[in-house]
Design a protein around this motif. Structure first.
Motif, PDB file in Angstrom:
ATOM      1  N   UNK A  91       0.681  -1.247   0.063  1.00  0.00           N
ATOM      2  CA  UNK A  91      -0.051  -0.083  -0.062  1.00  0.00           C
ATOM      3  C   UNK A  91       1.150   1.178   0.029  1.00  0.00           C
ATOM      4  N   UNK A  92       2.101   1.147   0.074  1.00  0.00           N
ATOM      5  CA  UNK A  92       3.034   2.445  -0.037  1.00  0.00           C
ATOM      6  C   UNK A  92       4.322   2.164  -1.144  1.00  0.00           C
ATOM      7  N   UNK A  93       4.718   3.280  -1.475  1.00  0.00           N
ATOM      8  CA  UNK A  93       5.800   3.371  -2.788  1.00  0.00           C
ATOM      9  C   UNK A  93       6.919   2.523  -2.098  1.00  0.00           C
ATOM     10  N   UNK A  94       7.084   1.152  -1.925  1.00  0.00           N
ATOM     11  CA  UNK A  94       8.313   0.608  -1.578  1.00  0.00           C
ATOM     12  C   UNK A  94       8.338  -0.632  -2.385  1.00  0.00           C
ATOM     13  N   UNK A  95       9.734  -0.949  -2.935  1.00  0.00           N
ATOM     14  CA  UNK A  95       9.936  -2.025  -3.763  1.00  0.00           C
ATOM     15  C   UNK A  95      10.208  -3.235  -3.135  1.00  0.00           C
ATOM     16  N   UNK A  96      10.234  -4.408  -3.539  1.00  0.00           N
ATOM     17  CA  UNK A  96      10.494  -5.617  -2.948  1.00  0.00           C
ATOM     18  C   UNK A  96      11.831  -5.727  -2.456  1.00  0.00           C
ATOM     19  N   UNK A  97      12.798  -5.119  -3.411  1.00  0.00           N
ATOM     20  CA  UNK A  97      14.341  -4.906  -3.022  1.00  0.00           C
ATOM     21  C   UNK A  97      14.533  -4.099  -1.721  1.00  0.00           C
ATOM     22  N   UNK A  98      13.700  -3.136  -1.430  1.00  0.00           N
ATOM     23  CA  UNK A  98      13.893  -2.448  -0.311  1.00  0.00           C
ATOM     24  C   UNK A  98      13.583  -3.070   0.998  1.00  0.00           C
ATOM     25  N   UNK A  99      12.731  -4.099   0.803  1.00  0.00           N
ATOM     26  CA  UNK A  99      12.242  -4.795   2.069  1.00  0.00           C
ATOM     27  C   UNK A  99      12.935  -6.133   2.305  1.00  0.00           C
ATOM     28  N   UNK A 100      13.271  -6.361   3.486  1.00  0.00           N
ATOM     29  CA  UNK A 100      13.861  -7.758   4.141  1.00  0.00           C
ATOM     30  C   UNK A 100      13.178  -8.343   5.303  1.00  0.00           C
ATOM     31  N   UNK A 101      13.201  -9.612   4.782  1.00  0.00           N
ATOM     32  CA  UNK A 101      12.484 -10.601   5.733  1.00  0.00           C
ATOM     33  C   UNK A 101      13.250 -11.848   5.828  1.00  0.00           C
ATOM     34  N   UNK A 102      13.610 -12.421   7.032  1.00  0.00           N
ATOM     35  CA  UNK A 102      14.566 -13.646   6.984  1.00  0.00           C
ATOM     36  C   UNK A 102      13.839 -14.699   6.158  1.00  0.00           C
ATOM     37  N   UNK A 103      14.370 -15.512   5.289  1.00  0.00           N
ATOM     38  CA  UNK A 103      13.567 -16.692   4.584  1.00  0.00           C
ATOM     39  C   UNK A 103      13.596 -17.836   5.424  1.00  0.00           C
ATOM     40  N   UNK A 104      12.291 -18.179   5.972  1.00  0.00           N
ATOM     41  CA  UNK A 104      12.141 -19.211   6.836  1.00  0.00           C
ATOM     42  C   UNK A 104      11.836 -20.609   5.924  1.00  0.00           C
TER      43      UNK A 104
END
Ligand code: GLP
Length: 242
Positions: A91-104
């Motif tokens: 819902x905001x202007x953020x790309x996937x590349x800007x976001x980080x979540x550990x890969x479970x």
């Protein structure tokens, strides 16, 4: 610690969102540490409203989530990856590349943990970390007994935490048994921490945080050793405490 009390959950969410938005607007580039759970949901929804109305840009924001379940893929509605996309990122202007979540879902969880630490280091660390708190004092998924020296690691979830989170799953046996979480020392390296507390079910934990000893049996107690912590909480969470 700075303590800000609000009337209710809604006000807490508004204040927290304003706090975060202010930082975003005043930094050329900012690394945000993000949390999941029910507590920050209202904050995210206020951030979305602000994006739609006042167009705060997330172009120069990088995000790093605290934790993720082991064994739930991105499409699983209870994965934290899904939660973040659903409740904020989409819902905001953020790309996937800007976001980080550990890969479970990775075959080698150890490597994911090590990679997350390296990533944080390379990107300059977290400027502002948003936190919730578990009733047993856990932060991220750092359960009681976790070393204050811990870095990003795989954890076995406490039964009480699995029970608390069971409300999101169809049955208890579907609640993952393990998770990846930033460690206590990872969290403490954040330049600033914003802790949100809401509701009477958190008031015991808040009391313990304010007046209890600083030790590993109550992970959040370590926040007392950090230079820059702000707590925003509603009346119910602070009831009989402040
Ligand atoms: C979860 C999350 C934490 C969260 C906490 C409280 O297990 N891993 O990051 O802060 O428990 O959740 P809630 O905000 O739903 O009470």
């Amino acid at each position: 610690m700075r303590i800000l009390e609000t009337k209710n959950y809604q006000e807490m969410s508004q204040l927290a969102a304003e706090y975060i938005i202010e930082k975003i607007r005043h930094s050329a580039q900012i690394n945000l540490g993000l949390a999941t759970g029910s507590t920050p949901l209202g904050t995210y929804s206020e951030m979305i409203k602000d994006f739609e109305k006042d167009e705060t840009s997330y172009q120069h924001v990088r995000t790093f989530n605290l934790d993720e379940y082991v064994g739930l893929d991105n499409k699983h509605p209870n994965s934290y990856n899904y939660f973040m996309r659903e409740n904020l990122f989409n819902h905001i202007n953020i790309t996937e590349e800007q976001t980080h979540i550990p890969n479970g879902m990775a075959a080698n969880i150890e490597k994911v943990c090590q990679g997350y630490e390296e990533l944080l280091e390379k990107q300059g660390g977290i400027d502002l970390q948003l936190l919730g708190i578990g009733k047993n004092g856990h932060i991220g998924f750092n359960e009681p007994g976790t070393s204050f020296e811990s870095i990003t690691h795989k954890v076995k979830l406490a039964q009480s935490t699995r029970l608390a989170n069971a409300r999101f799953f169809t049955s208890m046996d579907k609640v993952p048994t393990h998770a990846i979480t930033m460690g206590i020392s990872t969290i403490l390296r954040s330049k600033e921490i914003l802790l949100l507390v809401s509701g009477e079910e958190k008031s015991e934990a808040v009391k313990q945080l304010f007046y209890g000893p600083i030790n590993e049996n109550f992970p959040a107690s370590v926040l007392n050793t950090h230079q820059n912590v702000t707590i925003i909480g509603d009346k119910k969470a602070f009831a009989g405490i402040i």
